[in-house]
Design a protein around this motif. Sequence first.
Motif, mmCIF file in Angstrom:
data_model
loop_
_atom_site.group_PDB
_atom_site.id
_atom_site.type_symbol
_atom_site.label_atom_id
_atom_site.label_comp_id
_atom_site.label_asym_id
_atom_site.label_seq_id
_atom_site.Cartn_x
_atom_site.Cartn_y
_atom_site.Cartn_z
ATOM 1 N N ASN A 31 20.784 74.288 34.379
ATOM 2 C CA ASN A 31 20.070 75.049 35.400
ATOM 3 C C ASN A 31 18.560 74.903 35.289
ATOM 4 O O ASN A 31 17.864 74.876 36.301
ATOM 5 C CB ASN A 31 20.449 76.526 35.298
ATOM 6 C CG ASN A 31 21.904 76.762 35.648
ATOM 7 O OD1 ASN A 31 22.342 76.440 36.741
ATOM 8 N ND2 ASN A 31 22.661 77.316 34.710
ATOM 9 N N ASN A 32 18.047 74.805 34.081
ATOM 10 C CA ASN A 32 16.595 74.660 33.916
ATOM 11 C C ASN A 32 16.104 73.359 34.524
ATOM 12 O O ASN A 32 15.081 73.340 35.225
ATOM 13 C CB ASN A 32 16.229 74.724 32.436
ATOM 14 C CG ASN A 32 16.403 76.110 31.861
ATOM 15 O OD1 ASN A 32 17.522 76.515 31.550
ATOM 16 N ND2 ASN A 32 15.327 76.856 31.725
ATOM 17 N N ALA A 33 16.838 72.276 34.289
ATOM 18 C CA ALA A 33 16.420 70.988 34.836
ATOM 19 C C ALA A 33 16.596 70.935 36.342
ATOM 20 O O ALA A 33 15.843 70.247 37.045
ATOM 21 C CB ALA A 33 17.206 69.860 34.171
ATOM 22 N N ALA A 34 17.555 71.681 36.865
ATOM 23 C CA ALA A 34 17.851 71.641 38.301
ATOM 24 C C ALA A 34 16.808 72.371 39.136
ATOM 25 O O ALA A 34 16.685 72.116 40.336
ATOM 26 C CB ALA A 34 19.223 72.234 38.563
ATOM 27 N N VAL A 35 16.070 73.277 38.522
ATOM 28 C CA VAL A 35 15.041 74.050 39.234
ATOM 29 C C VAL A 35 13.683 73.570 38.732
ATOM 30 O O VAL A 35 13.314 73.809 37.577
ATOM 31 C CB VAL A 35 15.215 75.560 38.995
ATOM 32 C CG1 VAL A 35 14.111 76.349 39.710
ATOM 33 C CG2 VAL A 35 16.592 76.006 39.472
ATOM 34 N N ALA A 36 12.935 72.892 39.590
ATOM 35 C CA ALA A 36 11.715 72.200 39.175
ATOM 36 C C ALA A 36 10.704 73.120 38.502
ATOM 37 O O ALA A 36 10.032 72.726 37.549
ATOM 38 C CB ALA A 36 11.083 71.509 40.383
ATOM 39 N N ASN A 37 10.583 74.345 38.972
ATOM 40 C CA ASN A 37 9.592 75.265 38.417
ATOM 41 C C ASN A 37 10.233 76.323 37.528
ATOM 42 O O ASN A 37 9.734 77.454 37.411
ATOM 43 C CB ASN A 37 8.799 75.942 39.533
ATOM 44 C CG ASN A 37 9.662 76.820 40.425
ATOM 45 O OD1 ASN A 37 10.857 76.568 40.578
ATOM 46 N ND2 ASN A 37 9.055 77.834 41.018
#
Length: 293
Positions: A31-37
Amino acid sequence: MAAAPAPLAGPSPQDVWETLSQAERDAAYNNNAAVANSAELVAERDRLAAEFRSANGSKLDLKYGPKPRNRIDVYRSADRDAPCLVFIHGGYWQKNSREVFAHYAEGALAAGWSVAMPSHTLAPEASLTEIVAELGEALDWIAREGRQHGLNGPVVLAGWSAGGHLTAMLLGHSAVKAGLAVSGVYELGPIRDTFLNAALKLTDKEITTLSPLSLPVVTKPMAIAYGTAEVPALVRDSRALHAKRSEAGAGGPLIAIEGADHFTILDEFRSADGALVKAALAILAEAKSRAAA
């Protein structure tokens, strides 16, 4: 009747799991990598939580069990008999704590509810079996000792991400009237094939006994929510669990939060008008209606 959810753009990762590379499997649940910010969103979350907890916590760090992280924060309504939202934090069972989610109590408090937020031992210090048991102990504590801390109303169990999974697992607890599972993982088999399993070390038994999609349905009402900008693996699990529950006659809607990603969906807990606060109120009303029928 709610409209049918929009179809996914392509097959969910679980449906083509055997064809995916290790990198693709890891990405499916990252999830962290999937959301740019995501880093900025997490930093802002932590800042707001610290401010809220400092200003509003009158009953913090209450001990519900023997382990260091067996602690619970209580944010009380003036009405001792008000409903209580018990919120379980996320972090793939291996990071985070109740402290950095404190401000997500705002909306339920504004609606007149109390809020309780427990932490649990993190993997790898605890297995997922032990984590589920610890949260059960937190609910036991609320049932046994909550009254003396201002918690005397019906409990709605809610959780986000890993907390969504734990909500589904603990819906059957005798203290819980209804549930709200947000952005959860409900089938653990694929998780064992990803980077997440380095800490979790999931066993065959855990995959069988701790996957809500593989277990008999608990028929208490439970709303299941996800963001339309979530990774497809989480969208698929949310839809699949709702479908399984619907087939079994269990109550509770499937709620798609338009445009929300894995992190921004939590903003819907921050005001009495937030979609997730409204969902908590509605699911408790449904539980009461079913009990009265």
